[in-house]
Design a protein around this motif. Structure first.
Motif, short mmCIF file in Angstrom:
data_model
loop_
_atom_site.label_atom_id
_atom_site.label_comp_id
_atom_site.label_asym_id
_atom_site.label_seq_id
_atom_site.Cartn_x
_atom_site.Cartn_y
_atom_site.Cartn_z
N ASN A 1 28.00 55.24 84.78
CA ASN A 1 27.88 55.09 83.33
C ASN A 1 28.07 53.65 82.87
O ASN A 1 28.27 53.40 81.68
N GLY A 2 28.03 52.73 83.81
CA GLY A 2 28.06 51.31 83.46
C GLY A 2 29.43 50.76 83.16
O GLY A 2 29.55 49.67 82.58
N VAL A 3 30.49 51.48 83.54
CA VAL A 3 31.85 50.98 83.31
C VAL A 3 32.33 50.28 84.59
O VAL A 3 32.25 50.86 85.68
N ASP A 4 32.80 49.06 84.45
CA ASP A 4 33.27 48.29 85.59
C ASP A 4 34.71 48.69 85.94
O ASP A 4 35.63 48.47 85.16
N VAL A 5 34.87 49.28 87.11
CA VAL A 5 36.22 49.67 87.56
C VAL A 5 36.81 48.45 88.27
O VAL A 5 36.63 48.27 89.47
N THR A 6 37.51 47.62 87.54
CA THR A 6 37.96 46.35 88.09
C THR A 6 39.15 46.51 89.04
O THR A 6 39.33 45.73 89.95
N THR A 7 39.96 47.52 88.79
CA THR A 7 41.18 47.69 89.60
C THR A 7 41.38 49.16 89.93
O THR A 7 41.29 50.02 89.05
N VAL A 8 41.62 49.43 91.20
CA VAL A 8 42.04 50.77 91.62
C VAL A 8 43.38 50.60 92.33
O VAL A 8 43.46 49.92 93.35
N ALA A 9 44.44 51.16 91.77
CA ALA A 9 45.78 50.99 92.34
C ALA A 9 46.35 52.36 92.66
O ALA A 9 46.16 53.31 91.90
N SER A 10 47.05 52.45 93.77
CA SER A 10 47.62 53.74 94.17
C SER A 10 49.14 53.69 94.16
O SER A 10 49.74 52.62 94.28
N TYR A 11 49.74 54.85 94.02
CA TYR A 11 51.21 54.96 94.11
C TYR A 11 51.55 56.20 94.91
O TYR A 11 50.76 57.15 94.97
N GLY A 12 52.71 56.16 95.55
CA GLY A 12 53.15 57.31 96.33
C GLY A 12 53.84 58.33 95.45
O GLY A 12 54.43 57.98 94.43
N PHE A 13 53.80 59.56 95.89
CA PHE A 13 54.40 60.66 95.14
C PHE A 13 55.89 60.42 94.91
O PHE A 13 56.44 60.80 93.88
N THR A 14 56.55 59.76 95.87
CA THR A 14 58.00 59.56 95.76
C THR A 14 58.36 58.15 95.30
O THR A 14 59.52 57.77 95.36
N ASP A 15 57.40 57.39 94.83
CA ASP A 15 57.70 56.03 94.35
C ASP A 15 58.68 56.09 93.19
O ASP A 15 58.65 57.01 92.36
N THR A 16 59.52 55.08 93.08
CA THR A 16 60.54 55.06 92.03
C THR A 16 60.19 54.07 90.93
O THR A 16 60.90 53.98 89.93
#
Lengths: 292, 386
Positions: free
Chosen positions: B198-213
């Motif tokens: 749809n023409g949207v620039d996904v500039t950042t994909v960041a992940s986190y863990g389920f147990t991150d604090t």
């Protein structure tokens, strides 16, 4: 530059709590030689008790104090009722028992509280303060100040008071300590209660950010262990520094490299530091050699 | 006894044994039995561990569905048999193997996508029809998909609609923050693709863990990228805390989120930060009269406000009961499967439930919700029928 400052500020606030967890962990190790795998569970227990008290209408601060006290009491009960009969036996017995206690605390909490996650309110507002382009919240500042203040207080207590110095000597030579007229068993009890209180404080500080889930105890124990080991197992100032270093490395990795492996960066740092300096960042050289 | 008589008796005994064992395993006639034998429906859910509330909610939803749709097929009562998957695929397989010894006629599968994907081949091999509420892409289709029916829109379908909406809102650069669970990664893959389409620039994909604090690293990464909006994905507790921390770090831009943001747990965790967060979902408590009716019935029965997953479970339970009734008390598994194919249930909390050729929800309901003064409200229906 703003991003860097914000990254460091957020990391230091989070790391201060990790350090607080590490201080309690190191304290019990320093005094008794036992690695307490239930340490993180005491933190979660304290937070759950605080939640229960709030649910009954208790004001927030008093409820949190109640939760902290509950964590200290639970740790004291564990030492008196479960660990004390094992003194004189190989240390591994005591360590394994703490694993069992961790499981019991987690299961009991889940049985009583259920599995639906709960939320503990923050001590301070989470609305952002703007200082130029820098954003920080009163809640983060409160966490940072409380965690650091408590950590510094404990470090000073252990280094400057008679009881504190006796605790330091206890794990090395309990006989020598008793010759000085101090009961090692009373010191063990005091160490566990103090560590439990510290865990409770860490629990009520961190719970508003991570929620109340009974199984989170293990991840907090791992954090405490990591902070303590990086700082030098048994070194209280080292544990504070270790917690902050882990959080800073993880945040810098997340912001400037990749978030996918950011969590691992902190633990990789531990491996690298220990390879070069087995006593950790601030650990006692002689004590480390003695153990090796 | 003479040798000849012993041989005859032994032969007759062997024949009797062969006849007795012939009915065991391999047969697809799962609902067969006497007129008083219960028809077993298996529920595979986490009943212990962090996700244990799904198990409780599934039980409640099925009980309510039986109350509304009946708990008997002909003269045969429905009996629920349960397996604890703990939201761990290996455990789900173990639990399902245990349940299969009781020869269930149908299965309401786990809310955890990983569990469902793990047990899909087992159930397919036994030709047991399954109703799923999972979001993951591979739930239906594939070589084991003949007996799998998804009663709710998949993550891919929801994300396609959401991405179109985000683009229409003028968002040109977006950051996506997601958890590292298999559901999270799969959902993110479909969302990123839809946004790019749809023409949207996904500039950042960041992940986190389920147990991150702490999520400040992920959030500051997005802030550094100077995006127009952020999309957050995860379970309700994590979404709430993530959104709270986004606002805590001074980010005032629009936040989009997955359906779990509409749950009360997310609302409690996020607090005031949840105001104006837009989440894509397939159900809201009062989006249509049938949803309001379901909400009121749930509140009366269980004294809590239902969330999306309870509505999903209720849909699946109703679908299974309806199909069992349509197929009849002595139906084979293939007949039951055909009955599921022909499902057309109006006035369900999520609208009319029917399936398409791909065993997916036909005319899937997709809508946008947000929070106004602390309450979830409908802002737009993107697709779906009442």
């Amino acid at each position: 530059m703003t991003t860097l400052f914000e990254t460091l500020l957020s990391a230091i606030a989070a790391g201060a709590v990790y350090g607080l967890l590490g201080v309690g962990f190191s304290l019990t190790y320093k005094t008794t030689g036992i690695i307490n795998f239930a340490h993180g569970n005491f933190a979660i227990l304290g937070a759950f008790v605080a939640y229960a008290l709030i649910d009954m209408g208790t004001p927030l601060v008093i409820a949190m104090l109640g939760g902290i006290a509950a964590a200290g009491i639970a740790a004291g009960v564990m030492e008196r009722a479960i660990l004390r009969p094992l003194y004189g036996r190989p240390l591994i017995a005591g360590i394994l028992v703490t694993v069992g206690v961790a499981v019991v605390i987690e299961s009991s909490t889940q049985l009583i509280a259920g599995s639906v996650p709960r939320t503990l309110p923050s001590l301070a507002s989470t609305d952002a303060w703007q200082i130029g382009s820098l954003s920080f919240s009163p809640s983060q500042l409160t966490i940072l100040l409380v965690a650091l203040a408590v950590s510094v207080a404990i470090v000073l207590y252990v280094s400057r008071t008679r009881t504190g110095r006796a605790m330091r000597g206890c794990a090395q030579d309990s006989e020598a300590v008793s010759l000085l007229g101090v009961s090692p068993q009373r010191l063990y009890f005091a160490a566990f209660v103090l560590a439990g209180l510290l865990a409770g404080i860490a629990g009520v500080l961190i719970a508003p950010s991570i929620g109340l889930v009974p199984s989170r105890g293990l991840s907090l124990t791992v954090l405490a262990f990591a902070a303590a080991v990086l700082g030098g197992l048994g070194s209280l100032p080292g544990a504070v520094l270790g917690g902050i270093v882990i959080a800073v490395l993880q945040n810098l990795a997340a912001v400037y490299v990749t978030t996918d492996y950011a969590a691992a960066v902190g633990y990789l740092a531990i491996i690298l530091v220990l390879l070069v300096r087995v006593r950790g960042l601030l650990g006692d050289e002689l004590e480390t050699l003695r153990q090796v | 006894m003479s040798i000849q008589r012993a041989t005859v008796v032994g032969g007759l005994a062997a024949l009797a044994g062969a006849v007795a064992f012939a009915g065991c395993g391999g047969s697809d006639n799962k609902t067969s039995g006497s007129s008083s034998d219960p028809i077993k429906v298996a529920i595979v859910q986490p009943y212990t561990g962090d996700s244990a509330y799904y198990g409780e909610q599934a039980d409640q939803a099925f009980a309510l569905a039986m109350k509304h749709s009946g708990s008997k097929i002909g003269s045969r009562p429905i009996k629920l048999i349960k397996g604890d998957s703990k939201c761990q695929p290996a455990v789900a397989v173990q639990a399902t193997n245990q349940l299969l010894t009781e020869k269930p006629a149908a299965v309401l599968t786990s809310a955890c996508s990983g569990d469902t994907l793990a047990i899909k081949p087992l159930l397919s091999a036994r030709k047991i029809p399954v109703c799923s509420i999972n979001f993951a892409s591979e739930i239906t289709g594939g070589k084991d998909g003949d007996y799998m029916w998804r009663a709710e829109p998949s993550g891919a379908i929801i994300n396609a609609q959401l991405a179109k909406h985000i683009a229409a809102e003028g968002v040109r650069r977006i950051a996506v923050i997601h958890d590292t669970s298999s559901y999270g990664q799969d959902n993110t893959k479909t969302l990123v693709k839809a946004l790019k389409d749809n023409g949207v620039d996904v500039t950042t994909v960041a992940s986190y863990g389920f147990t991150d604090t702490d999520y400040s690293g992920q959030i500051l990464k997005a802030k550094k990228a100077n995006v127009d909006a952020i999309h957050v994905e995860g379970y309700d507790l994590q979404i709430g805390h993530l959104i709270k921390q986004i606002r805590q770090l001074g980010l005032k831009l629009p936040i989009y989120a997955t359906a779990d943001a509409g749950n009360n747990t997310a609302k409690e965790a996020g607090g005031e930060a949840m105001e104006d967060v837009v989440f894509a979902t397939s159900w809201l408590p009062n989006w249509i009269p049938a949803a309001t009716k379901f909400t009121d019935a749930w509140k009366k029965e269980y004294n809590t406000t239902p969330a999306l997953v309870m509505s999903n479970f209720y849909d699946c339970a109703s679908v299974l009961i309806s199909a069992l009734k349509a197929a009849g008390p002595d139906a084979s598994s293939d007949e039951l499967n055909e009955a599921l194919k022909a499902t057309n249930l109006p006035d369900m909390p999520s609208g009319t439930v029917a399936f398409d050729q791909q065993h997916e929800r036909a005319n899937p309901p997709v809508m946008l919700g947000t929070y106004r003064n602390g309450k979830p409200v409908l802002t737009k229906v993107l697709s779906g029928s009442k």
